[in-house]
Enzyme design. Sequence first.
Site, short mmCIF file in Angstrom:
data_model
loop_
_atom_site.label_atom_id
_atom_site.label_comp_id
_atom_site.label_asym_id
_atom_site.label_seq_id
_atom_site.Cartn_x
_atom_site.Cartn_y
_atom_site.Cartn_z
CE1 TYR A 38 -6.07 10.63 -11.48
CE2 TYR A 38 -6.28 12.24 -13.25
CZ TYR A 38 -5.84 11.01 -12.79
OH TYR A 38 -5.14 10.18 -13.64
CB ALA A 39 -6.79 18.48 -11.90
CB ALA A 40 -5.10 19.40 -6.86
CB SER A 41 -3.29 14.36 -6.92
OG SER A 41 -3.79 13.71 -8.07
CE LYS A 42 -2.39 11.00 -11.53
NZ LYS A 42 -1.42 9.92 -11.30
CG ASN A 102 -1.82 1.21 1.26
OD1 ASN A 102 -1.69 2.12 0.44
ND2 ASN A 102 -2.74 1.23 2.19
CB VAL A 103 1.99 3.53 -2.73
CG1 VAL A 103 2.65 2.51 -3.62
CG2 VAL A 103 0.61 3.93 -3.26
CB ILE A 116 -4.90 5.35 -21.04
CG1 ILE A 116 -3.92 6.53 -21.21
CG2 ILE A 116 -4.25 4.03 -21.45
CD1 ILE A 116 -3.43 6.81 -22.60
CG ASN A 167 1.20 3.03 -12.88
OD1 ASN A 167 0.76 3.66 -13.84
ND2 ASN A 167 0.58 1.98 -12.37
P1 NAP Z 1 -6.03 1.29 -12.78
O1 NAP Z 1 -6.38 0.41 -13.94
O2 NAP Z 1 -7.12 1.71 -11.86
O3 NAP Z 1 -4.83 0.60 -11.97
C1 NAP Z 1 -4.29 1.20 -10.84
C2 NAP Z 1 -3.59 0.16 -10.02
O4 NAP Z 1 -3.04 0.82 -8.86
C3 NAP Z 1 -4.54 -0.92 -9.48
O5 NAP Z 1 -3.97 -2.20 -9.61
C4 NAP Z 1 -4.72 -0.53 -8.03
O6 NAP Z 1 -5.00 -1.62 -7.15
C5 NAP Z 1 -3.37 0.08 -7.71
N1 NAP Z 1 -3.44 0.91 -6.52
C6 NAP Z 1 -4.38 1.81 -6.16
N2 NAP Z 1 -4.13 2.33 -4.97
C7 NAP Z 1 -2.99 1.75 -4.52
C8 NAP Z 1 -2.24 1.86 -3.34
N3 NAP Z 1 -2.61 2.68 -2.33
N4 NAP Z 1 -1.11 1.12 -3.21
C9 NAP Z 1 -0.73 0.28 -4.19
N5 NAP Z 1 -1.41 0.13 -5.34
C10 NAP Z 1 -2.54 0.84 -5.51
O7 NAP Z 1 -5.37 2.66 -13.30
P2 NAP Z 1 -4.61 3.03 -14.66
O8 NAP Z 1 -5.61 3.60 -15.60
O9 NAP Z 1 -3.73 1.92 -15.11
O10 NAP Z 1 -3.74 4.26 -14.14
C11 NAP Z 1 -2.37 4.13 -13.77
C12 NAP Z 1 -1.81 5.53 -13.55
O11 NAP Z 1 -1.98 6.31 -14.73
C13 NAP Z 1 -2.51 6.30 -12.43
O12 NAP Z 1 -1.58 7.08 -11.73
C14 NAP Z 1 -3.48 7.19 -13.18
O13 NAP Z 1 -3.81 8.35 -12.45
C15 NAP Z 1 -2.66 7.51 -14.41
N6 NAP Z 1 -3.46 7.95 -15.54
C16 NAP Z 1 -4.40 7.14 -16.11
C17 NAP Z 1 -5.14 7.60 -17.18
C18 NAP Z 1 -6.18 6.77 -17.86
O14 NAP Z 1 -6.86 7.31 -18.76
N7 NAP Z 1 -6.35 5.51 -17.53
C19 NAP Z 1 -4.91 8.90 -17.68
C20 NAP Z 1 -3.95 9.69 -17.06
C21 NAP Z 1 -3.22 9.21 -16.01
P3 NAP Z 1 -6.54 -1.97 -6.77
O15 NAP Z 1 -7.14 -2.51 -8.01
O16 NAP Z 1 -6.42 -2.97 -5.67
O17 NAP Z 1 -7.14 -0.66 -6.33
#
Ligand code: NAP
Length: 248
Positions: A156-160, A64-65, A189, A91
């Site tokens: 979300y935008a503030a965090s990024k 858990n990050v 994505i 990530n």
């Molecule tokens: P995702 O499919 O929801 O996968 C996120 C992964 O992170 C999941 O396996 C999740 O585990 C894990 N996670 C969440 N909270 C965690 C924690 N506290 N400790 C450890 N692992 C944790 O998301 P994604 O779309 O691949 O996104 C990956 C990154 O890209 C994120 O930072 C997201 O903000 C960024 N991003 C995504 C998009 C998009 O369009 N998809 C666009 C811009 C940026 P659980 O399943 O157990 O929660």
Amino acid sequence: MSWTEQVAVVTGGARGIGRAICLGLAQQGATVVAADLNIEGAKAVAEEAKANGLPGKIVPKSLNVTDRTAVEAFVEEVIQEFKKISILVNNAGITRDGLLLNMEDEQFDTVINVNLRSVFLMTRTVCRHMMQARYGRIVNIASVSGMMGNAGQANYAASKAGVIGFTKTVAKELARRNITANAVAPGFIDTEMTKVLPDKVKDMVKQLIPCQRMGEPADVAAGVIFLASPQAKYITGQVLVVDGGLNM
Ligand code: NAP
């Protein structure tokens, strides 16, 4: 340093973009620790790499990050096992969308905690080892939301946007130690994160993307792998936007 000598840690490596990054790094020959809350998912990614005969290997670990004690124990365990961490990909991320007027404190704090504070915790802990080794590649996953803003995503935008400022600062502090820090900002994505959006919203966004499609996790992974490569040694403090042209 060749790819086969590299040890990478990828948070949120169990699915979506993190999964693609793990597989991409293992394809290059690296040893990759896939750290995720979802250990079963991380194990499946490790199996996938094995089944496909990738040159590197993926090692699943539960993490858990947001938990500082767990982060410190995890990094210690990886160092004990593999002697170094040469690549860190922050990530893991979540969304808890809602319009500003309706956004609860908890909704804001949770997203900042998972998306931004975790990047600080992981980077602070890992960079000590990178500094000793005088080598490191840090890649943080931001988002175009953090650059453009996005209605319904104040948290979300503030965090990024925070991730981007953090990345540039780390780049300045660690450059002289041969450690680079860059961000990759994906657009829209196709992952579990965006699957929850109504089709109407997806169609609307697609019309704004010059490439006219959502990106694939592998599109983002390609950018990450480049920035994590030994060849990207003179690139630091940058934001690589992977969005099909959305944010031009
Ligand atoms: P995702 O499919 O929801 O996968 C996120 C992964 O992170 C999941 O396996 C999740 O585990 C894990 N996670 C969440 N909270 C965690 C924690 N506290 N400790 C450890 N692992 C944790 O998301 P994604 O779309 O691949 O996104 C990956 C990154 O890209 C994120 O930072 C997201 O903000 C960024 N991003 C995504 C998009 C998009 O369009 N998809 C666009 C811009 C940026 P659980 O399943 O157990 O929660």
